[in-house]
Scaffold this active site. Structure first.
Site, PDB file in Angstrom:
ATOM      1  N   GLN A 194       5.206  71.938 125.020  1.00  0.00           N
ATOM      2  CA  GLN A 194       4.969  72.834 126.161  1.00  0.00           C
ATOM      3  C   GLN A 194       3.917  72.285 127.118  1.00  0.00           C
ATOM      4  O   GLN A 194       3.848  72.707 128.269  1.00  0.00           O
ATOM      5  CB  GLN A 194       4.526  74.219 125.658  1.00  0.00           C
ATOM      6  CG  GLN A 194       5.567  74.961 124.839  1.00  0.00           C
ATOM      7  CD  GLN A 194       6.764  75.440 125.654  1.00  0.00           C
ATOM      8  OE1 GLN A 194       6.776  75.444 126.881  1.00  0.00           O
ATOM      9  NE2 GLN A 194       7.818  75.839 124.957  1.00  0.00           N
ATOM     10  N   THR A 255      22.468  55.260 117.965  1.00  0.00           N
ATOM     11  CA  THR A 255      22.721  54.801 119.333  1.00  0.00           C
ATOM     12  C   THR A 255      21.929  55.659 120.311  1.00  0.00           C
ATOM     13  O   THR A 255      21.962  56.887 120.228  1.00  0.00           O
ATOM     14  CB  THR A 255      24.230  54.899 119.655  1.00  0.00           C
ATOM     15  OG1 THR A 255      24.936  54.093 118.715  1.00  0.00           O
ATOM     16  CG2 THR A 255      24.527  54.436 121.070  1.00  0.00           C
ATOM     17  N   CYS A 341      12.715  85.313 118.289  1.00  0.00           N
ATOM     18  CA  CYS A 341      13.948  84.785 118.890  1.00  0.00           C
ATOM     19  C   CYS A 341      14.683  83.916 117.880  1.00  0.00           C
ATOM     20  O   CYS A 341      15.766  83.441 118.124  1.00  0.00           O
ATOM     21  CB  CYS A 341      13.613  83.959 120.119  1.00  0.00           C
ATOM     22  SG  CYS A 341      12.521  82.586 119.753  1.00  0.00           S
TER      23      CYS A 341
END
Length: 417
Positions: A194, A255, A341
């Protein structure tokens, strides 16, 4: 004949829905997209293909991005390891260090308000016999440095404390933590997701040994992240968690996502150039939103320190209002509520509970995450909308009425029927 539909006239600069959830993800900056596009079509080579120009071109683009990302945090390009995002970076850092330094010790220190990517990784290591200390936080969301000092012992190999919290935006004293860790000979990892690109971070000045970051929190693409790993004073070694072709200095095989990496690099370059002016603008808008809400509503509380905080973060509790009802009322504005959440249940956020908030106050909280593409007109619209809905919901709340009449709710014995 056409009939006029009754539409509410929106102020200039406002288009619905309004996005104010920039801590969850940020929109892709058009300049980032422009840098990425050629690498999907004309320049599609694999950066590990060393035998032809397609591979060399891709490799050159990756190295250029490494340089751009390193510059943002004061590192050297060789210290940047690419991953699929912050969760992988945190897993690689914590598990990789735990494994590499297991002979030196088995003790890890973190804090209770970390992101799940750190907490769940630490919980996994506990199953393998590692000891983990979860430091509490003070009511402002900051750790107590004395707690950290006391927690470090001769078996401590790693301290992992996030730079800025994803819910309350509180910025920890990273430089101070880094200095203490270096004095004690302990590796310091920070989840910088953040903070990177929003506030200045310098890995050398702050004594950060390992730093996790991701592109999609700073207007880059999703699905690409990086881990900074210090190469000297001290040199940090990390055991690979994904084995394969020995890519990324043997720390992370697979990759490389070249278009994503190019976008990440460009996003960091923009952040480095514009961070100071953008932070000032976001802070002004954030403070405007805060002032408007506080001047019209009583019983609102700010969660977390206002002094040590990300410029675009405002986490507020609207007491005597259910957060979910508030979210439904402002359904044309994207924000987050104080319910977890990470699960389908409406558990109050563990971060807010760690600050000492009761369930009812935590449930009534909203996280506003302002970002690069928000403007003043949107701030005014959101503030007025929230004020209107909160007032309406409180009119329906018997608790609010009782409090206004001077009744102390804590002294009431509720009878169950």
């Amino acid at each position: 004949m056409t009939t006029a539909i009754n539409t509410v006239e929106l102020p200039a600069g406002v288009t619905l829905p309004i996005y104010m959830d920039n801590h969850a993800t940020s929109p892709l900056d058009p300049r980032v997209l422009e840098a990425m596009l050629p690498y999907f079509t004309q320049k599609f080579g694999n950066a590990a293909s060393r035998n032809h120009s397609f591979g060399w071109e891709a490799e050159q683009a990756v190295e250029n991005a490494r340089e751009q990302i390193a510059k943002l945090i004061g590192a050297s390009a060789k210290e940047i390891i690419f991953t699929s995002g912050a969760t992988e970076s945190n897993n690689l850092a914590i598990k990789g260090i735990a494994e590499m330094y297991s002979e030196r010790g088995n003790h890890i220190i973190t804090q209770v308000t970390e992101h799940k990517a750190v907490l769940d990784t630490c919980k996994r290591l506990e199953k393998y016999g590692y000891r983990v200390t979860y430091l509490p936080v003070k009511s402002d969301g900051l750790i107590d440095m004395e707690d950290l000092k006391r927690a470090i012992d001769d078996k401590t190999i790693l301290v992992t404390i996030m730079a800025a919290n994803n819910e309350i935006g509180v910025i920890q004293p990273i430089a101070e933590i880094g200095k203490l860790c270096h004095e004690k000979g302990v590796i310091f990892h920070t989840d910088g997701v953040q903070a990177v690109g929003k506030v200045p971070l310098d890995v050398n000045a702050m004594n950060i040994d390992v730093l996790s970051m991701t592109a999609h929190k700073l207007y880059g693409p999703k699905g690409v992240g990086a881990l900074y790993v210090r190469r000297r004073n001290p040199r940090v070694q990390i055991s690979a968690q994904i084995d394969g072709g020995g890519h990324e200095r043997g720390m992370r095989s697979g990759t490389l996502n070249v278009p994503g990496i190019v976008g990440f690099g460009k996003a960091c370059e923009i952040a480095r150039e514009e961070m100071t002016t953008e932070a000032a603008r976001l802070q002004t808008m954030r403070d405007r939103l805060k002032h408007m809400l506080e001047s019209e509503l009583d019983y609102v509380e700010i969660n977390g320190s206002m002094e040590h905080r990300l410029p675009g973060n405002l986490n507020m509790s609207f007491v005597y209002v259910e957060g979910e009802s508030l979210l439904m009322g402002i359904n044309d504005v994207a924000v987050s509520s104080g319910s977890a959440c990470t699960s389908a249940t409406l558990e109050p956020s563990y971060v807010l509970k760690a600050l000492g908030l009761g369930d009812d106050v935590a449930h009534s909280s909203i996280r506003f995450g302002l970002g690069r593409f928000n403007n003043d007109a949107e701030v005014d619209y959101v503030a007025n909308k929230v004020i209107g809905i909160v007032k309406k919901l409180r009119e329906l709340s018997p608790l609010y009425e009782m409090v206004k009449e001077g009744i102390d709710l804590s002294k009431i014995e509720w009878a169950a029927h």
